[in-house]
Design an enzyme around this catalytic site. Structure first.
Site, PDB file in Angstrom:
ATOM      1  N   GLY A 173     -25.760 -14.587  17.406  1.00  8.85           N
ATOM      2  CA  GLY A 173     -26.502 -15.320  18.427  1.00  8.85           C
ATOM      3  C   GLY A 173     -27.467 -14.459  19.207  1.00  8.85           C
ATOM      4  N   CYS A 174     -27.566 -13.198  18.863  1.00  4.50           N
ATOM      5  CA  CYS A 174     -28.491 -12.286  19.531  1.00  4.50           C
ATOM      6  C   CYS A 174     -29.679 -12.034  18.612  1.00  4.50           C
ATOM      7  CB  CYS A 174     -27.803 -10.961  19.850  1.00  4.50           C
ATOM      8  SG  CYS A 174     -26.396 -11.119  20.964  1.00  4.50           S
ATOM      9  N   ALA A 175     -30.860 -11.960  19.189  1.00  4.33           N
ATOM     10  CA  ALA A 175     -32.056 -11.670  18.398  1.00  4.33           C
ATOM     11  C   ALA A 175     -32.008 -10.237  17.872  1.00  4.33           C
ATOM     12  CB  ALA A 175     -33.309 -11.880  19.242  1.00  4.33           C
TER      13      ALA A 175
END
Length: 143
Positions: A49-51
């Site tokens: 869920g993190c870029a």
């Protein structure tokens, strides 16, 4: 109630007048943080869920609600390393029960992060908080 380390960040942010100075401060906090050993940068510690690439590794001492929550983290993005440092100030070295009682959204809003991070960074920050809460929940349950 936030930790003394987090309150210090709040005070520093109050002192720094513009967001660019605050942003630089967050990056400096990330630079000062000890990097996570490459051996721990594995799928089990990676936060989805993190870029950016983000890894969080819990080290919980004891069992149940009184267990002490510690974690290490790292990222390939300097601002995200800084956000990990902010989360360490908020959660590290606290009892699992305190971790679970902490309203991360409200505490981080005191820094104005909710207003100044891109939606991708905000989503990543929420994913990191969710991972920390999952780890603390597991520890509280004795898992």
């Amino acid at each position: 109630m936030a930790s003394a380390a987090f309150e210090e960040i709040v005070e520093t942010f109050d002192f720094l007048e513009d967001w660019e100075d605050r942003y630089r401060h967050v990056i400096e906090m990330g630079r000062a943080m000890e990097p996570l050993a490459e051996a721990f940068k594995v799928p089990a510690t990676k936060v989805d869920g993190c870029a950016s690439q983000v890894w969080l590794m819990a080290d919980i001492e004891g069992q149940g609600a009184d267990a002490i929550y510690r974690f290490k983290g790292d990222s390939d993005a300097m601002i995200v390393r800084g956000l990990i440092a902010v989360l360490k100030a908020l959660y590290d070295e606290r009892k699992v029960a305190e971790v679970l009682e902490t309203d991360a959204g409200a505490e981080l809003a005191r820094l104005g992060l909710d207003e100044h991070l891109s939606s991708q960074r905000s989503n990543g920050l929420r994913a990191m908080v969710e991972r920390i809460r999952e780890q603390a929940t597991g520890a509280a349950a004795g898992v």
